[in-house]
Motif scaffolding. Structure first.
Motif, PDB file in Angstrom:
ATOM      1  N   LYS A 151     -15.590  -8.284 -14.310  1.00 32.53           N
ATOM      2  CA  LYS A 151     -16.237  -7.639 -13.146  1.00 32.53           C
ATOM      3  C   LYS A 151     -15.590  -6.903 -12.181  1.00 32.53           C
ATOM      4  CE  LYS A 151     -17.434 -11.113 -10.286  1.00 32.53           C
ATOM      5  NZ  LYS A 151     -18.151 -12.434  -9.988  1.00 32.53           N
ATOM      6  N   PRO A 152     -14.360  -7.081 -11.741  1.00 27.78           N
ATOM      7  CA  PRO A 152     -13.909  -6.003 -10.650  1.00 27.78           C
ATOM      8  C   PRO A 152     -13.688  -4.459 -10.981  1.00 27.78           C
ATOM      9  CG  PRO A 152     -12.723  -7.967 -10.619  1.00 27.78           C
ATOM     10  CD  PRO A 152     -13.386  -7.930 -11.977  1.00 27.78           C
ATOM     11  N   VAL A 153     -13.682  -4.214 -12.279  1.00 27.06           N
ATOM     12  CA  VAL A 153     -13.526  -2.767 -12.707  1.00 27.06           C
ATOM     13  C   VAL A 153     -14.062  -1.674 -11.847  1.00 27.06           C
ATOM     14  CG1 VAL A 153     -15.365  -2.732 -14.414  1.00 27.06           C
ATOM     15  CG2 VAL A 153     -13.459  -1.433 -14.898  1.00 27.06           C
ATOM     16  N   ALA A 154     -13.458  -0.570 -11.772  1.00 27.94           N
ATOM     17  CA  ALA A 154     -14.004   0.402 -10.946  1.00 27.94           C
ATOM     18  C   ALA A 154     -13.471   1.765 -11.899  1.00 27.94           C
ATOM     19  CB  ALA A 154     -13.479   0.596  -9.645  1.00 27.94           C
ATOM     20  N   VAL A 155     -14.245   2.722 -11.624  1.00 25.10           N
ATOM     21  CA  VAL A 155     -13.874   4.210 -12.172  1.00 25.10           C
ATOM     22  C   VAL A 155     -14.263   5.143 -11.013  1.00 25.10           C
ATOM     23  CG1 VAL A 155     -14.440   5.694 -13.651  1.00 25.10           C
ATOM     24  CG2 VAL A 155     -14.728   3.415 -14.412  1.00 25.10           C
ATOM     25  N   ALA A 156     -13.139   5.851 -10.787  1.00 27.38           N
ATOM     26  CA  ALA A 156     -12.983   6.636  -9.797  1.00 27.38           C
ATOM     27  C   ALA A 156     -12.643   8.213 -10.218  1.00 27.38           C
ATOM     28  CB  ALA A 156     -12.380   6.334  -8.488  1.00 27.38           C
ATOM     29  N   ARG A 157     -12.893   9.275  -9.472  1.00 26.15           N
ATOM     30  CA  ARG A 157     -12.539  10.544  -9.642  1.00 26.15           C
ATOM     31  C   ARG A 157     -11.515  10.959  -8.479  1.00 26.15           C
ATOM     32  NH1 ARG A 157     -12.143  14.202 -14.101  1.00 26.15           N
ATOM     33  NH2 ARG A 157     -11.902  16.481 -13.225  1.00 26.15           N
ATOM     34  N   LEU A 158     -10.293  11.481  -8.629  1.00 23.82           N
ATOM     35  CA  LEU A 158      -9.275  11.849  -7.613  1.00 23.82           C
ATOM     36  C   LEU A 158      -8.619  13.099  -7.966  1.00 23.82           C
ATOM     37  CD1 LEU A 158      -7.614  11.020  -5.219  1.00 23.82           C
ATOM     38  CD2 LEU A 158      -6.137   9.849  -6.442  1.00 23.82           C
ATOM     39  N   GLU A 202       0.521   9.309  -5.765  1.00 25.83           N
ATOM     40  CA  GLU A 202       0.411  10.630  -5.304  1.00 25.83           C
ATOM     41  C   GLU A 202       1.341  11.367  -6.286  1.00 25.83           C
ATOM     42  OE1 GLU A 202       0.834  12.518  -1.058  1.00 25.83           O
ATOM     43  OE2 GLU A 202       2.733  11.129  -1.354  1.00 25.83           O
ATOM     44  N   ARG A 203       2.512  10.690  -6.873  1.00 24.31           N
ATOM     45  CA  ARG A 203       3.341  11.190  -7.958  1.00 24.31           C
ATOM     46  C   ARG A 203       2.645  11.596  -9.202  1.00 24.31           C
ATOM     47  NH1 ARG A 203       6.770   9.064 -11.839  1.00 24.31           N
ATOM     48  NH2 ARG A 203       6.474   6.876 -10.705  1.00 24.31           N
ATOM     49  N   LEU A 204       1.972  10.370  -9.563  1.00 33.04           N
ATOM     50  CA  LEU A 204       1.245  10.672 -10.834  1.00 33.04           C
ATOM     51  C   LEU A 204       0.055  11.160 -11.241  1.00 33.04           C
ATOM     52  CD1 LEU A 204       2.415   6.869 -12.256  1.00 33.04           C
ATOM     53  CD2 LEU A 204       3.536   8.867 -12.758  1.00 33.04           C
ATOM     54  N   VAL A 205      -0.816  11.258 -10.365  1.00 32.20           N
ATOM     55  CA  VAL A 205      -2.081  11.513 -10.503  1.00 32.20           C
ATOM     56  C   VAL A 205      -2.256  13.061 -11.136  1.00 32.20           C
ATOM     57  CG1 VAL A 205      -4.313  12.122  -9.323  1.00 32.20           C
ATOM     58  CG2 VAL A 205      -3.402   9.852  -9.236  1.00 32.20           C
ATOM     59  N   PRO A 206      -1.476  14.180 -10.538  1.00 29.45           N
ATOM     60  CA  PRO A 206      -1.553  15.434 -10.618  1.00 29.45           C
ATOM     61  C   PRO A 206      -1.028  15.613 -12.153  1.00 29.45           C
ATOM     62  CG  PRO A 206      -0.395  15.117  -8.595  1.00 29.45           C
ATOM     63  CD  PRO A 206      -0.700  13.726  -9.309  1.00 29.45           C
ATOM     64  N   GLN A 207      -0.072  14.607 -12.627  1.00 32.69           N
ATOM     65  CA  GLN A 207       0.655  14.790 -14.080  1.00 32.69           C
ATOM     66  C   GLN A 207      -0.512  14.522 -15.204  1.00 32.69           C
ATOM     67  OE1 GLN A 207       4.731  13.792 -14.075  1.00 32.69           O
ATOM     68  NE2 GLN A 207       4.381  13.139 -12.174  1.00 32.69           N
ATOM     69  N   GLU A 237       0.826  -1.134  -0.122  1.00 31.84           N
ATOM     70  CA  GLU A 237       0.103   0.097  -0.026  1.00 31.84           C
ATOM     71  C   GLU A 237       0.697   1.115  -0.002  1.00 31.84           C
ATOM     72  OE1 GLU A 237      -3.234   0.089   2.681  1.00 31.84           O
ATOM     73  OE2 GLU A 237      -3.803  -1.835   2.337  1.00 31.84           O
ATOM     74  N   ALA A 238       1.937   1.417   0.550  1.00 35.57           N
ATOM     75  CA  ALA A 238       2.836   2.489   0.823  1.00 35.57           C
ATOM     76  C   ALA A 238       3.492   2.665  -0.427  1.00 35.57           C
ATOM     77  CB  ALA A 238       3.679   2.236   1.830  1.00 35.57           C
ATOM     78  N   GLU A 239       3.998   1.823  -1.177  1.00 34.37           N
ATOM     79  CA  GLU A 239       4.491   1.912  -2.411  1.00 34.37           C
ATOM     80  C   GLU A 239       3.649   2.261  -3.550  1.00 34.37           C
ATOM     81  OE1 GLU A 239       6.734  -1.175  -5.797  1.00 34.37           O
ATOM     82  OE2 GLU A 239       7.186  -1.519  -3.784  1.00 34.37           O
ATOM     83  N   LEU A 240       2.474   1.720  -3.532  1.00 34.71           N
ATOM     84  CA  LEU A 240       1.428   2.302  -4.411  1.00 34.71           C
ATOM     85  C   LEU A 240       1.080   3.545  -4.168  1.00 34.71           C
ATOM     86  CD1 LEU A 240      -0.545   1.476  -6.744  1.00 34.71           C
ATOM     87  CD2 LEU A 240      -2.256   0.652  -4.975  1.00 34.71           C
ATOM     88  N   HIS A 241       0.858   3.721  -2.885  1.00 32.28           N
ATOM     89  CA  HIS A 241       0.401   5.424  -2.571  1.00 32.28           C
ATOM     90  C   HIS A 241       1.406   6.179  -3.233  1.00 32.28           C
ATOM     91  CE1 HIS A 241      -0.306   8.986  -0.228  1.00 32.28           C
ATOM     92  NE2 HIS A 241      -1.311   8.430  -0.291  1.00 32.28           N
ATOM     93  N   ALA A 242       2.775   5.844  -2.942  1.00 27.65           N
ATOM     94  CA  ALA A 242       3.771   6.891  -3.539  1.00 27.65           C
ATOM     95  C   ALA A 242       3.714   7.046  -5.149  1.00 27.65           C
ATOM     96  CB  ALA A 242       5.015   6.431  -3.142  1.00 27.65           C
TER      97      ALA A 242
END
Length: 417
Positions: free
Chosen positions: A285-292, A240-245, A232-237
């Motif tokens: 089936k597990p697909v998800a779509v979100a807004r961050l 956090e880095r990529l989403v704003p770009q 979780e910590a690695e994925l969060h990093a």
């Protein structure tokens, strides 16, 4: 949590993104983009009456009755090349040498092709061996398009032919919507980079390449590729880095509910607003779509077959909406080449390898491929998806179904869809 039916999930997912603001791009940079506004002809095509052939500009009435035995003889008074103006109008008994694309001299109303005529050795006269009617081999001003004629609607994809038309009208730019910026993050402890040694229990990581290529095929600019362990910590990093770009971030793997499936948990802790979380769809089936923040996030399953279907049904429409368009696929009615049993509550999308036309009925046969969420070869050179809708469990051999075809879709502007 109950699964969302596929049509409702697709509608909800589209709320994750809005069409991007358009801008004027140089024509070649606009190649592959979608027009953001209607285009009208700014000038006539052709811009003036001109010759469709190399030959002689004449008054048609002066060729009446001409033949090899009794040619019409006219005095040569001018030579006109493409891009040059005639020096003067033709008078009775006169002809002008013209070349393809050359403006028609005033007074002329027809062209005699050069193979149907012969100039005298001294270049003073030309003998015409055929009779022509007014307008023969003349391209009239505006015969292809007149000024103000609507040419392309908003949502038109800018291919090579569209670029050619825009350039012929004197346009140097096109008003288009930009490519969506995309990042792809693959997750999984089992993943090994291609080219590295792998043990039998490990998996060569293919989803980043697969999903990035699918995104490019939908017009995206893939900016970043990353891989994360099921940590979780690695994925969060990474997120956090990529989403704003980027405009759209796509993850693969870790989408289900296992102890190590952490993608949705991490997104939730980061404040993502989920619009879709689990769809009555197989595979995918597990697909998800979100807004961050300002970024749309699509969570795909890790199995490549399921990731391909889920990308097609959710990420692809989002990428096109960013470009201001809705894709409308052609649907063919076809008979199943084999019977299928399925879960009644799910919509199945089954790969169609080909549509076989036979002499045993009006509908073609949809030749199905073996289906599996973890299979990747099933979608190579596929024609489309056979749609087995929810509400039923059994579909018989030869039963008619809808097939969503991949080739030659139409695109409509979002506002017109």
């Amino acid at each position: 949590m109950p699964l969302t039916p596929l049509p409702a999930a697709r509608m909800a997912a589209l709320e994750a993104i809005s069409p991007a603001a358009p801008s004027h791009l140089p024509l070649l940079e606009a190649h592959g983009r979608f027009l953001a506004a209607r285009v009208e002809a700014s000038r006539a095509l052709p811009g003036c009456d001109n010759s469709a052939m190399d030959g002689w500009a004449v008054r048609a009435e002066e060729t009446r009755g001409a033949s090899r035995d009794r040619p019409a003889r006219l005095r040569i008074v001018d030579t006109v090349y493409a891009g040059h103006l005639p020096r003067r109008a033709l008078q009775p008994g006169e002809a002008a040498r013209v070349f393809t694309g050359a403006p028609l001299p005033p007074g002329a109303d027809a062209i005699v092709r050069q193979e149907a005529a012969r100039a005298d050795d001294d270049g003073a006269h030309v003998a015409l061996f055929v009779s022509v009617l007014p307008g023969h081999d003349v391209r009239r001003a505006g015969e292809e398009v007149m000024p103000g004629t609507p040419l392309f609607p908003p949502g038109q994809r800018v291919d090579a032919t569209v670029l050619g038309v825009l350039a012929s009208l004197g346009e140097s730019t096109a008003l288009v919507r930009p490519a969506p910026r995309v990042a792809v993050v693959a997750t999984g402890d089992e993943l090994v980079a291609p080219g590295q040694p792998a043990q039998p229990h490990q998996v060569f990581e293919s989803n980043r390449v697969l999903v990035a290529a699918l995104a490019r095929e939908a017009g995206a600019d893939v900016m970043h590729l990353a891989r994360s362990r099921d940590d979780e910590a690695e994925l969060h990093a990474h997120l956090e880095r990529l989403v704003p770009q980027v405009d759209v971030l796509i993850t693969t793997g870790g989408a289900s509910v296992g102890d190590r499936d952490c993608v949705k948990r991490v997104l939730a802790r980061m404040g993502a607003r989920f619009l879709v979380d689990g769809v009555a769809l197989k595979p995918g089936k597990p697909v998800a779509v979100a807004r961050l923040g300002d970024t749309a996030v699509v969570v795909l399953p890790g199995n490549p077959g399921a990731a391909t279907v889920a990308f097609d049904q959710f990420a692809r429409p989002l990428l096109f909406k960013h470009q201001g368009v809705v894709e409308q696929r052609r649907v063919a009615r076809a008979r199943l080449s084999e019977g299928r049993h399925k879960q009644a509550g799910l919509t199945y999308l089954v790969t169609v390898a080909a549509l076989d036309v036979r002499d045993d009925g009006p509908l073609p046969w949809a030749r199905l491929r073996p289906q599996g969420a973890g299979q990747i070869l099933q979608n190579v050179a596929a024609r489309g998806w056979a749609v087995l809708p929810s509400g039923r469990a059994d579909f018989a051999l030869g039963e008619p179904v809808d097939v969503q075809l991949f080739e030659q879709p139409d695109f409509l502007a979002v506002e017109a869809a």
